[in-house]
Structure formats: structure tokens, C-alpha cells
Design a protein around this motif. Structure first.
Motif, mmCIF file in Angstrom:
data_model
loop_
_atom_site.group_PDB
_atom_site.id
_atom_site.type_symbol
_atom_site.label_atom_id
_atom_site.label_comp_id
_atom_site.label_asym_id
_atom_site.label_seq_id
_atom_site.Cartn_x
_atom_site.Cartn_y
_atom_site.Cartn_z
ATOM 1 N N MET A 1 39.106 38.452 30.074
ATOM 2 C CA MET A 1 40.526 37.693 29.089
ATOM 3 C C MET A 1 39.381 36.272 28.772
ATOM 4 S SD MET A 1 43.439 40.226 30.453
ATOM 5 C CE MET A 1 44.493 38.614 28.664
ATOM 6 N N ALA A 2 39.236 35.604 29.963
ATOM 7 C CA ALA A 2 38.969 34.431 29.703
ATOM 8 C C ALA A 2 37.863 34.387 29.019
ATOM 9 C CB ALA A 2 38.018 33.626 31.213
ATOM 10 N N CYS A 3 36.364 34.611 29.339
ATOM 11 C CA CYS A 3 35.913 35.020 28.072
ATOM 12 C C CYS A 3 35.931 35.208 26.472
ATOM 13 C CB CYS A 3 34.775 36.167 28.268
ATOM 14 S SG CYS A 3 34.053 35.708 29.907
ATOM 15 N N VAL B 1 47.654 30.489 33.953
ATOM 16 C CA VAL B 1 48.755 29.771 34.915
ATOM 17 C C VAL B 1 48.306 31.210 35.873
ATOM 18 C CG1 VAL B 1 50.761 30.754 35.439
ATOM 19 C CG2 VAL B 1 50.254 29.356 33.663
ATOM 20 N N VAL B 2 48.189 32.799 35.513
ATOM 21 C CA VAL B 2 48.039 33.698 35.380
ATOM 22 C C VAL B 2 47.006 33.911 36.969
ATOM 23 C CG1 VAL B 2 47.493 36.950 35.455
ATOM 24 C CG2 VAL B 2 49.768 34.848 34.062
ATOM 25 N N VAL B 3 45.679 33.258 36.238
ATOM 26 C CA VAL B 3 44.207 33.682 37.230
ATOM 27 C C VAL B 3 44.827 32.735 38.189
ATOM 28 C CG1 VAL B 3 42.298 32.933 36.604
ATOM 29 C CG2 VAL B 3 42.795 33.910 35.348
ATOM 30 N N GLY B 4 45.220 31.986 38.035
ATOM 31 C CA GLY B 4 45.864 30.725 39.463
ATOM 32 C C GLY B 4 46.805 31.078 39.796
ATOM 33 N N ILE C 1 32.458 38.175 47.404
ATOM 34 C CA ILE C 1 32.048 36.356 46.712
ATOM 35 C C ILE C 1 31.870 37.648 45.379
ATOM 36 C CG2 ILE C 1 29.525 35.419 46.895
ATOM 37 C CD1 ILE C 1 31.726 34.624 48.799
ATOM 38 N N VAL C 2 31.286 38.432 45.166
ATOM 39 C CA VAL C 2 30.768 39.249 44.057
ATOM 40 C C VAL C 2 31.181 39.493 42.879
ATOM 41 C CG1 VAL C 2 29.718 41.234 42.837
ATOM 42 C CG2 VAL C 2 28.477 40.205 45.100
ATOM 43 N N ILE C 3 32.659 40.083 43.636
ATOM 44 C CA ILE C 3 33.878 39.993 42.825
ATOM 45 C C ILE C 3 34.668 39.298 42.239
ATOM 46 C CG2 ILE C 3 36.006 41.982 42.355
ATOM 47 C CD1 ILE C 3 32.975 43.419 41.688
ATOM 48 N N PHE C 4 35.052 38.126 43.666
ATOM 49 C CA PHE C 4 36.506 37.804 43.493
ATOM 50 C C PHE C 4 36.069 36.380 43.252
ATOM 51 C CE2 PHE C 4 38.669 40.849 46.749
ATOM 52 C CZ PHE C 4 39.757 40.608 46.020
ATOM 53 N N CYS C 5 35.139 35.971 43.997
ATOM 54 C CA CYS C 5 34.369 34.396 42.834
ATOM 55 C C CYS C 5 33.697 34.473 42.583
ATOM 56 C CB CYS C 5 33.476 33.843 44.717
ATOM 57 S SG CYS C 5 34.200 33.939 46.245
ATOM 58 N N GLY C 6 32.959 35.943 41.599
ATOM 59 C CA GLY C 6 31.773 35.700 40.302
ATOM 60 C C GLY C 6 32.797 35.557 39.470
ATOM 61 N N THR C 7 34.022 36.297 39.136
ATOM 62 C CA THR C 7 34.384 36.667 38.395
ATOM 63 C C THR C 7 35.530 34.888 37.664
ATOM 64 O OG1 THR C 7 36.359 37.299 39.401
ATOM 65 C CG2 THR C 7 34.666 38.346 38.756
ATOM 66 N N LEU C 8 35.787 34.800 39.234
ATOM 67 C CA LEU C 8 36.531 33.477 38.981
ATOM 68 C C LEU C 8 35.563 32.448 38.251
ATOM 69 C CD1 LEU C 8 38.761 31.540 40.074
ATOM 70 C CD2 LEU C 8 37.649 31.079 42.020
ATOM 71 N N LEU C 9 34.497 32.293 39.082
ATOM 72 C CA LEU C 9 33.314 31.126 38.328
ATOM 73 C C LEU C 9 33.303 31.651 37.064
ATOM 74 C CD1 LEU C 9 30.747 30.675 41.314
ATOM 75 C CD2 LEU C 9 32.248 29.216 40.113
ATOM 76 N N ILE D 1 42.562 46.101 42.529
ATOM 77 C CA ILE D 1 42.258 45.320 42.288
ATOM 78 C C ILE D 1 41.357 44.262 42.284
ATOM 79 C CG2 ILE D 1 41.425 44.948 44.656
ATOM 80 C CD1 ILE D 1 43.215 41.995 45.328
ATOM 81 N N CYS D 2 40.218 45.295 41.899
ATOM 82 C CA CYS D 2 38.541 44.260 41.429
ATOM 83 C C CYS D 2 38.742 44.775 40.224
ATOM 84 C CB CYS D 2 37.673 45.296 41.911
ATOM 85 S SG CYS D 2 37.429 45.173 43.780
ATOM 86 N N THR D 3 39.081 45.992 39.429
ATOM 87 C CA THR D 3 39.462 46.065 37.688
ATOM 88 C C THR D 3 40.134 44.840 37.368
ATOM 89 O OG1 THR D 3 39.377 48.699 38.251
ATOM 90 C CG2 THR D 3 40.345 46.761 36.300
ATOM 91 N N GLU D 4 41.086 44.256 38.087
ATOM 92 C CA GLU D 4 41.822 43.213 37.821
ATOM 93 C C GLU D 4 41.190 41.917 37.951
ATOM 94 O OE1 GLU D 4 46.719 41.707 38.032
ATOM 95 O OE2 GLU D 4 45.561 42.369 39.240
ATOM 96 N N CYS D 5 40.796 41.232 38.570
ATOM 97 C CA CYS D 5 39.669 40.675 38.561
ATOM 98 C C CYS D 5 38.322 40.450 37.261
ATOM 99 C CB CYS D 5 39.213 40.476 39.134
ATOM 100 S SG CYS D 5 39.667 39.752 41.289
ATOM 101 N N THR D 6 37.876 41.424 36.874
ATOM 102 C CA THR D 6 37.224 41.330 36.207
ATOM 103 C C THR D 6 37.951 41.300 34.690
ATOM 104 O OG1 THR D 6 37.218 44.016 36.207
ATOM 105 C CG2 THR D 6 34.606 42.913 37.548
ATOM 106 N N LEU D 7 38.646 42.355 34.169
ATOM 107 C CA LEU D 7 39.977 42.034 33.432
ATOM 108 C C LEU D 7 40.088 40.466 33.037
ATOM 109 C CD1 LEU D 7 42.032 45.441 33.120
ATOM 110 C CD2 LEU D 7 39.976 44.411 31.148
ATOM 111 N N LEU D 8 40.760 40.194 33.759
ATOM 112 C CA LEU D 8 40.300 38.393 33.818
ATOM 113 C C LEU D 8 40.044 37.467 33.486
ATOM 114 C CD1 LEU D 8 43.194 37.669 36.893
ATOM 115 C CD2 LEU D 8 43.852 38.364 34.726
#
Length: 317
Positions: free
Chosen positions: A127-129, A255-258, A213-221, A117-124
Motif C-alpha cells: 500500500m505504501a508503494c 497512522v496505521v503503519v505507525g 528482520i526480513v519481514i518486519f524490518c524489510g517491509t518497514l524500510l 501478521i507476516c501478510t499484513e506487513c507485506t500488504l502495508l
């Protein structure tokens, strides 16, 4: 006097330490479980088929050897691993009802789940970058997203997930579990395990919260910042056709990120003991079952390059 008492207390704690957990699963009637078993088994096999097809197309067609499809292939590999970590225990629970799982097996499942789940956050976020550079810095795209950079982003995502999971799983495994041992979930998850601990969990909850905070919120930002810049760039495009093309390349990922973050952040940014476990199980089904199944469809539904590669593969076979 105090020393012997403490020793006896520790010995009692060791004697009563939980050696296994009971996964309650999706607690429903036997008749409903049979129907759900057939449904989720079909979804599991469909998810494996879809994501395997994406990986095959990306690897076998040179026109898909681009950063966007490289990350999509990584995401599909991750989704197959991800769904294979949680879905078997869900299927077993639906087939047999509540069942026992050893402490070691539970911690192993937790380790892989957190890692993926942490890897998916950083991959998403990666992909946004990639989409940001493609739309906002198109002239620099070949340089900024060269193969070495893409490999570095993907490797960092996988390695970072493993490191975070080692820390979080070690903290949770070090807690004492004296009973009861029933987990109100269909797999070994963080919050149900914290609920069962009979020792002080403040440090573990702090580690869990900081990592969220670091993984989820950081990658979401990172994703939100990328799409904010993309939105501003698209609005400045003079041609309506160019705006539609730029938007179409980002809409699926958005859509996937949301979907993913809406469900995951609700749970993992509230690591202390969540009361509504039924709601947790519904949200867990969304991001452990529905998201891996829908991602290939969402990404490839309107993607002409993937369609063309698929048609050529079907024609060749």
C-alpha cells in the motif's frame, strides 16, 4: 553404558512431553473479567462489521475498483481473519479464567497468527508503494499499478506469509515442552512458547530473529522509503491545495503503519525471552484487537469516495 542412558533419557522426555497448555489470559478478578468480556465481545463484533462493510463496498461499487481500494479490501479480509484467530481465545479466557488448549490447537493458532501478521506487513508495504507511485510517478501509475501487478503483490503477500509461518511454526513445534505448561498470554504466541521449552532454542530463536528482520524490518524500510520520497515530492508541490490533497491520501496509511509497527516490532525483533509479559499482553491487545478495529475508521474517516459509496448503499437499502 552411554547408549542405554541416552535411550532412557529420550523415553523419559517422551513420557513427560506436554500435551496441552494453559492460557492464563488477562489475569484479573472475576468481576473485571465480566466487564472486559462484554467490552471485547463488542469490539470483536464491531471489527467484523466494519471490515465486512469495507469489503462489500469495494466489491460492489465500480468507482472503488482502484489499486488503493483493492489493497484496502485485502487488508480488511485479513483483519477479519486476524481478529478471529486471537479474539475467541481471549473471550474464552475472560469468560472461564485460565483454560486448557491442546498442543495441536495451540500450534494451529500459532501458524495462522504468524501467517496473518507476516501478510499484513507485506500488504502495508504494498500500500505504501501504491501511494508512492500515485504521488511521485502519476503519469506511470496506470502502467505500474495495473491489475496484474496488484494481484501479484497481494498474492505474494498471502503466499509469503504462509511460507514464513510454515518454517517458524515447524521450528517451534519441534521443540520439547516438559513442563510447566502455563502460557502467560491470551493466545499461543512465540515468546511465551519459547519460554516454556526445555530444550536448546538457539536455532529457533535465530530463525525467528531472521524472519523478523526480513519481514518486519524489510517491509518497514520499504514503507519508510516510500513515504520519504512522497514527503520530498509533496514539499516541492507549488500549490498548497495540492500538498493538502496529497498528504490526506497518505496520512491514514501512515497512522496505521505507525501503530502496527510500533507494537509489533517491540516484541518480534526481540525474540529471545521477554521478561515483561504484562507489557507484552498490553501490546498484543493493541495490534490484535485495537488495530483491526481502528483501521477501517482511520482509512475511511476522510475518504470522500468511500463516503459516497456508503451513502448510495444506505439510500438503496
Amino acid at each position: 553404558m552411554l547408549g542405554p542412558r541416552m535411550e532412557r533419557s529420550l523415553e523419559l522426555g517422551n513420557m513427560t512431553r506436554v500435551q496441552e497448555f494453559v492460557l492464563l489470559g488477562l489475569s484479573t478478578s472475576p468481576e473485571t473479567r465480566e466487564v472486559l468480556f462484554a467490552v471485547f465481545l463488542t469490539l470483536y463484533l464491531l471489527t467484523l462489521l466494519e471490515n465486512s462493510l469495507i469489503v462489500f463496498l469495494v466489491c460492489s461499487h465500480t468507482e472503488l475498483h482502484k489499486p488503493m481500494y483493492f489493497f484496502l479490501g485485502n487488508l480488511s479480509c485479513l483483519e477479519m481473519c486476524y481478529v478471529s484467530v486471537t479474539m475467541p481465545s481471549l473471550l474464552v479466557g475472560l469468560r472461564t479464567g485460565p483454560y486448557h488448549v491442546s498442543f495441536t490447537a495451540c500450534m494451529t493458532q500459532l501458524f495462522f497468527f504468524i501467517s496473518l501478521i507476516c501478510t499484513e506487513c507485506t500488504l502495508l508495504a504494498s500500500m505504501a508503494c501504491d501511494r508512492y507511485v500515485a504521488i511521485c510517478r502519476p503519469l506511470h501509475y496506470p502502467l505500474l499499478m495495473r491489475p496484474q501487478v496488484c494481484l501479484g503483490l497481494a498474492g505474494t503477500s498471502w503466499l509469503g506469509g504462509l511460507l514464513v509461518s510454515v518454517v517458524k511454526t515447524a521450528c517451534i513445534a519441534s521443540l520439547s515442552y516438559c513442563g510447566p505448561n502455563a502460557l502467560n498470554q491470551f493466545f499461543c504466541d512465540v515468546s511465551p512458547l519459547l519460554n516454556l521449552s526445555c530444550t536448546h532454542v538457539a536455532l529457533t530463536e535465530l530463525v525467528d530473529f531472521l524472519s523478523a528482520i526480513v519481514i518486519f524490518c524489510g517491509t518497514l524500510l520499504v514503507a519508510l522509503a516510500s513515504y520519504s520520497a512522497i514527503g520530498a515530492t509533496v514539499l516541492r508541490m507549488p500549490s498548497a491545495a495540492a500538498r493538502r490533497k496529497a498528504f490526506s491520501t497518505c496520512a491514514s496509511h501512515l497512522v496505521v503503519v505507525g501503530i502496527f509497527y510500533s507494537a509489533a516490532l517491540f516484541i518480534y525483533c526481540r525474540p529471545s525471552r521477554i521478561r515483561s509479559m504484562d507489557l507484552n499482553k498490553v501490546l498484543s491487545v493493541i495490534y490484535t484487537v485495537a488495530t483491526p478495529m481502528c483501521n477501517p475508521v482511520i482509512y475511511c474517516l476522510r475518504n470522500r469516495e468511500v463516503h459516497a459509496a456508503l451513502f448510495r448503499t444506505l439510500r438503496w437499502t
